[in-house]
Design an enzyme around this catalytic site. Sequence first.
Site, PDB file in Angstrom:
ATOM      1  N   CYS A 126       0.805  -1.223   0.000  1.00  0.00           N
ATOM      2  CA  CYS A 126       0.000   0.000   0.000  1.00  0.00           C
ATOM      3  C   CYS A 126       0.845   1.283   0.000  1.00  0.00           C
ATOM      4  CB  CYS A 126      -0.991  -0.057   1.158  1.00  0.00           C
ATOM      5  SG  CYS A 126      -2.439   0.980   0.888  1.00  0.00           S
TER       6      CYS A 126
ATOM      7  N   HIS B 220      -3.320  -5.824   2.450  1.00  0.00           N
ATOM      8  CA  HIS B 220      -2.936  -5.995   3.855  1.00  0.00           C
ATOM      9  C   HIS B 220      -3.506  -7.347   4.298  1.00  0.00           C
ATOM     10  CE1 HIS B 220      -2.046  -1.652   4.307  1.00  0.00           C
ATOM     11  NE2 HIS B 220      -3.116  -1.439   3.572  1.00  0.00           N
TER      12      HIS B 220
END
Length: 242
Positions: A94, A195
């Site tokens: 990310c 994630h």
Amino acid sequence: MSDNSLRLVWVYPDLLSTYGDQGNALVVERRARQRGLDVQRVDVRSDQPIPTSGDIYLIGGGEDRPQRLAAERLLRDGGLERAVSNGAIVFSVCAGYQILGKEFVNDQGQRQEGLGLLDVVTLRGEGERCVGDVLADIDPRLGLPQLTGFENHQGVTHLGPTAKPFARVTMGRGNGTGDGTEGAYNDTVFGTYMHGPVMARNPQIADLLLKLALDVNALPAIDDRWYEALRAERIAAATQPA
Ligand code: GLN
């Protein structure tokens, strides 16, 4: 890699470690030890220099302001780029992924220079934030089973000609461009929006990095029943009707 020891570097835990991304370091460390490797793990805070002698570097996600600070400090330091030119492996999530690209839009709405280790550029998405479960099929050349993850980002990442999509989403937004791509990679540098932590859900990613570090095609098998149970649970939870 020297002899039997693996140097694992967890980059800037003080700035980049949202949604349990530190779990990626725990999973790589554990799976390396299970294969008899002597692991030296180094957690490098953002006020410390990045060691250039690591074998595997892990970078997590972060909120917009810590992301800007991390990018500034990494660029000033220069150690990560040197490590990659020495053959190191980098896996980023990310905000970490966006920082490894050429450019991203920061918390002040300005275009900010990234490390340029991946041929990607991240803009600020105009639509809704990309939040939710992700199911993705990894690039077949990397040969891993279906991936599961969780995404939460505003950035939309465009791949340039030398970046290969890491995966293609069957659920979720991935890079957010609408073309179904998720993450990017090139040689030894990887980025994803997933994630989870993504390696607890998909330990095969940790093994992929270990195989690259050891320069082998296969690793001794280990008992993955708990990981597989978690994967099945996450896939069921993601796909069951609301
Ligand atoms: N700040 C970035 C974005 O929203 C990254 C977010 C994250 O790492 N979860 O796109």
